[in-house]
Design a protein around this motif. Structure first.
Motif, mmCIF file in Angstrom:
data_model
loop_
_atom_site.group_PDB
_atom_site.id
_atom_site.type_symbol
_atom_site.label_atom_id
_atom_site.label_comp_id
_atom_site.label_asym_id
_atom_site.label_seq_id
_atom_site.Cartn_x
_atom_site.Cartn_y
_atom_site.Cartn_z
ATOM 1 N N PRO A 233 0.836 -1.209 0.000
ATOM 2 C CA PRO A 233 0.000 0.000 0.000
ATOM 3 C C PRO A 233 0.867 1.254 0.000
ATOM 4 O O PRO A 233 1.908 1.314 0.665
ATOM 5 C CB PRO A 233 -0.794 -0.124 1.305
ATOM 6 N N ILE A 234 0.434 2.264 -0.723
ATOM 7 C CA ILE A 234 1.192 3.507 -0.860
ATOM 8 C C ILE A 234 1.567 4.083 0.498
ATOM 9 O O ILE A 234 2.683 4.570 0.703
ATOM 10 C CB ILE A 234 0.375 4.529 -1.675
ATOM 11 N N ILE A 235 0.651 4.040 1.429
ATOM 12 C CA ILE A 235 0.883 4.699 2.721
ATOM 13 C C ILE A 235 2.096 4.125 3.451
ATOM 14 O O ILE A 235 2.765 4.838 4.217
ATOM 15 C CB ILE A 235 -0.381 4.627 3.602
ATOM 16 N N LEU A 236 2.435 2.866 3.219
ATOM 17 C CA LEU A 236 3.594 2.274 3.887
ATOM 18 C C LEU A 236 4.900 2.930 3.454
ATOM 19 O O LEU A 236 5.822 3.089 4.256
ATOM 20 C CB LEU A 236 3.656 0.774 3.624
ATOM 21 N N TYR A 237 4.975 3.314 2.198
ATOM 22 C CA TYR A 237 6.187 3.980 1.723
ATOM 23 C C TYR A 237 6.371 5.323 2.436
ATOM 24 O O TYR A 237 7.486 5.699 2.810
ATOM 25 C CB TYR A 237 6.107 4.212 0.216
ATOM 26 N N THR A 238 5.275 6.033 2.608
ATOM 27 C CA THR A 238 5.347 7.341 3.261
ATOM 28 C C THR A 238 5.716 7.194 4.731
ATOM 29 O O THR A 238 6.578 7.909 5.248
ATOM 30 C CB THR A 238 3.998 8.079 3.123
ATOM 31 N N ILE A 239 5.063 6.276 5.418
ATOM 32 C CA ILE A 239 5.395 6.034 6.824
ATOM 33 C C ILE A 239 6.865 5.664 6.969
ATOM 34 O O ILE A 239 7.563 6.147 7.870
ATOM 35 C CB ILE A 239 4.503 4.922 7.405
ATOM 36 N N GLN A 240 7.343 4.806 6.076
ATOM 37 C CA GLN A 240 8.728 4.338 6.141
ATOM 38 C C GLN A 240 9.725 5.494 6.140
ATOM 39 O O GLN A 240 10.715 5.487 6.870
ATOM 40 C CB GLN A 240 8.998 3.416 4.953
ATOM 41 N N ASN A 241 9.474 6.501 5.317
ATOM 42 C CA ASN A 241 10.397 7.627 5.193
ATOM 43 C C ASN A 241 10.572 8.372 6.514
ATOM 44 O O ASN A 241 11.646 8.913 6.792
ATOM 45 C CB ASN A 241 9.902 8.594 4.115
ATOM 46 N N PHE A 242 9.529 8.420 7.315
ATOM 47 C CA PHE A 242 9.602 9.116 8.597
ATOM 48 C C PHE A 242 10.046 8.179 9.724
ATOM 49 O O PHE A 242 10.768 8.584 10.632
ATOM 50 C CB PHE A 242 8.238 9.724 8.951
ATOM 51 N N HIS A 243 9.594 6.940 9.666
ATOM 52 C CA HIS A 243 9.799 6.027 10.788
ATOM 53 C C HIS A 243 11.273 5.710 11.025
ATOM 54 O O HIS A 243 11.680 5.454 12.162
ATOM 55 C CB HIS A 243 9.024 4.724 10.548
ATOM 56 N N THR A 244 12.078 5.736 9.991
ATOM 57 C CA THR A 244 13.488 5.392 10.131
ATOM 58 C C THR A 244 14.332 6.533 10.691
ATOM 59 O O THR A 244 15.514 6.328 10.992
ATOM 60 C CB THR A 244 14.077 4.979 8.771
ATOM 61 N N LEU A 245 13.772 7.738 10.835
ATOM 62 C CA LEU A 245 14.537 8.892 11.320
ATOM 63 C C LEU A 245 14.538 8.904 12.845
ATOM 64 O O LEU A 245 13.483 8.870 13.480
ATOM 65 C CB LEU A 245 13.932 10.189 10.779
ATOM 66 N N SER A 246 15.715 8.999 13.429
ATOM 67 C CA SER A 246 15.841 8.909 14.885
ATOM 68 C C SER A 246 15.153 10.061 15.602
ATOM 69 O O SER A 246 14.658 9.897 16.723
ATOM 70 C CB SER A 246 17.322 8.866 15.280
ATOM 71 N N TYR A 247 15.110 11.226 14.993
ATOM 72 C CA TYR A 247 14.527 12.387 15.661
ATOM 73 C C TYR A 247 13.008 12.462 15.499
ATOM 74 O O TYR A 247 12.366 13.338 16.067
ATOM 75 C CB TYR A 247 15.176 13.695 15.181
ATOM 76 N N TYR B 58 5.689 -1.004 13.210
ATOM 77 C CA TYR B 58 5.852 0.449 13.283
ATOM 78 C C TYR B 58 5.474 0.924 14.686
ATOM 79 O O TYR B 58 4.334 1.312 14.944
ATOM 80 C CB TYR B 58 4.993 1.138 12.226
ATOM 81 N N ASN B 59 6.442 0.903 15.583
ATOM 82 C CA ASN B 59 6.148 1.208 16.983
ATOM 83 C C ASN B 59 6.032 2.695 17.282
ATOM 84 O O ASN B 59 5.725 3.079 18.399
ATOM 85 C CB ASN B 59 7.211 0.573 17.887
ATOM 86 N N LYS B 60 6.279 3.546 16.300
ATOM 87 C CA LYS B 60 6.108 4.988 16.503
ATOM 88 C C LYS B 60 4.717 5.470 16.053
ATOM 89 O O LYS B 60 4.374 6.632 16.255
ATOM 90 C CB LYS B 60 7.161 5.767 15.715
ATOM 91 N N VAL B 61 3.965 4.586 15.439
ATOM 92 C CA VAL B 61 2.725 5.000 14.780
ATOM 93 C C VAL B 61 1.516 4.802 15.673
ATOM 94 O O VAL B 61 1.364 3.763 16.326
ATOM 95 C CB VAL B 61 2.529 4.214 13.463
ATOM 96 N N MET B 62 0.641 5.804 15.692
ATOM 97 C CA MET B 62 -0.677 5.673 16.300
ATOM 98 C C MET B 62 -1.720 5.960 15.222
ATOM 99 O O MET B 62 -1.531 6.838 14.380
ATOM 100 C CB MET B 62 -0.843 6.644 17.471
ATOM 101 N N VAL B 63 -2.769 5.196 15.205
ATOM 102 C CA VAL B 63 -3.836 5.361 14.217
ATOM 103 C C VAL B 63 -4.938 6.206 14.825
ATOM 104 O O VAL B 63 -5.434 5.913 15.921
ATOM 105 C CB VAL B 63 -4.386 3.998 13.760
#
Length: 412
Positions: A54-68, A93-98
């Motif tokens: 799903p497209i949304i996973l690519y977008t989440i990935q870009n942010f989720h890997t950043l330490s800050y 994705y432990n940083k994500v809340m829905v």
């Protein structure tokens, strides 16, 4: 002395790069509650698959890997909450809340901002980004976050491609704007948390019902003038169905890194450089599977001078083991790893039967491990140019449905 200097300079560079993000505490709101009306699909575009994800996973990935980046609020409409939560859980994705969305864009974003109240300080940075802008890179995220930290608000802009005109209501031209004076507002946009929260708390129903520009709300209700950052060309969003094909092509182009393993004919390497493009091919040829950097590249062409069931199985098992060692593998929804076994034999049909036995015993297991395995069989007399074209076609297509299939490279 030279190597000492290089080491010191590199260490200083890494230290400065890390220090540059030490004072950044960033959270993200990804509005993903659209219905896809313009997209023309019953499935909202943010959940439409590109390369089997799903497209949304690519977008989440870009942010989720950043330490800050500490928290990511993904705002979706009620019918897709359970599905989104399943995606988050399955990709760790432990940083994500829905967060539940609303019937307008600003109301959905406000829900996302409010969901962060319990975990943010007033001076923390919040980035708002469209879930369907899947090519946002770390450099522009960092630049917007730093600018927002310094000024209170910041956003990306791009030059207008087309001239903007206005109609008089009767279908006749009334005004033409000078596109040199105007810019297209893009995402991401960043805000000090207290700024964007205050702006939304003061916004009117008219703003919530008809507005779309977050930077304008910050200026209108928080008195914060946004710094504008010129963004790259890849911040476009998936809007129409044709954009899906563009996104797929860009992902393949950007994310493909191919290595060649085994006792390989140098002519094949030369042909692959031509057919794949030199920048996609790791020129250093591995002598064997043990010397390959199995995790670094996402596509390996493994060259066999004869069919060897044990070698094929062992190579794939080693790759799976290497993946388990990489703690970030489960955060990589981008591309499946591709293995193309090129087997040079005298009797193609006999080899095909042997390959079938290997595939039948292992194909499902490989696919569960996010591996796409293909076989290209070639007679010894076949020209390497023909073999290369076949291999390149398999790599570029990388169709999950064709996983485990056998192709024959023949001079016709």
């Amino acid at each position: 002395m030279f190597w000492t200097s290089v080491t010191v300079n590199l260490t200083c560079f890494l230290f400065l790069a890390m220090a540059d993000t030490d004072d950044l505490h960033v959270s993200v709101v990804l509005p993903a509650g659209g219905t896809g009306e313009r997209f023309g699909s019953s499935t909202p575009k943010q959940f439409c698959p590109v390369l089997d994800r799903p497209i949304i996973l690519y977008t989440i990935q870009n942010f989720h890997t950043l330490s800050y980046v500490k928290h990511i609020a993904v705002v979706v409409s009620q019918p897709y909450i359970d599905y989104m939560e399943e995606l988050v859980e399955s990709h760790c994705y432990n940083k994500v809340m829905v967060v539940r969305g609303a019937h307008t864009r600003h109301r959905s974003i406000y829900n996302g901002v409010k969901s962060l109240k319990s975990v943010l300080e007033p001076s923390d940075v919040v980035i708002i980004h469209d879930a369907v802008r899947l090519f946002v890179g770390e450099s522009i995220i960092h630049e917007v976050a730093k600018a927002a930290k310094e000024t209170g608000a910041a956003g990306v802009h791009r030059p207008l491609i087309s001239t903007v005109i206005a109609s008089d209501g009767c279908g006749y031209l009334e005004e033409s704007l000078d596109r040199i004076k105007y810019r297209a507002s893009e995402m991401p946009q960043g805000f000090i948390f207290s700024v964007i929260l205050s702006a939304y708390e003061k916004a009117t129903d008219d703003d919530f019902d008809f507005g779309t520009e977050c930077l304008h709300l910050a200026l209108k209700y928080a008195g914060t003038k946004a710094r504008l950052v010129e963004g790259p060309t890849n911040l476009w969003k998936v809007t129409l169905r044709k954009d899906i094909y563009a996104a797929e092509g860009i992902l393949k182009e950007n994310e493909m890194h191919v290595q060649v393993a085994g006792c390989c004919d140098t002519e094949l390497v030369t042909c692959l450089q031509r057919d794949l493009g030199a920048r996609h091919l790791k020129v250093a040829v591995c002598d064997s599977q043990e010397t390959c950097d199995l995790v670094d590249t996402n596509c390996t062409v493994y060259y066999h001078t004869q069919f060897d069931c044990d070698a094929i199985t062992k190579y794939t098992e080693n790759l799976i083991k290497e993946q388990k060692k990489d703690c970030h593998v489960h955060l990589r929804p981008f591309m499946d790893k591709v293995i193309v076994h090129v087997i040079m034999v005298g009797d193609v049909m006999d080899c095909c039967r042997n390959v079938r036995e290997v595939v039948q015993g292992n194909s499902k297991c490989w696919r569960k491990k996010n591996l796409l395995v293909y076989f290209v069989l070639s007679e010894l007399k076949t020209k390497m140019a023909v073999v290369s074209e076949m291999v390149a076609s398999v790599i570029w297509t990388r169709d999950p449905v064709m996983h485990g299939q056998t192709y024959m490279a023949l001079d016709l």
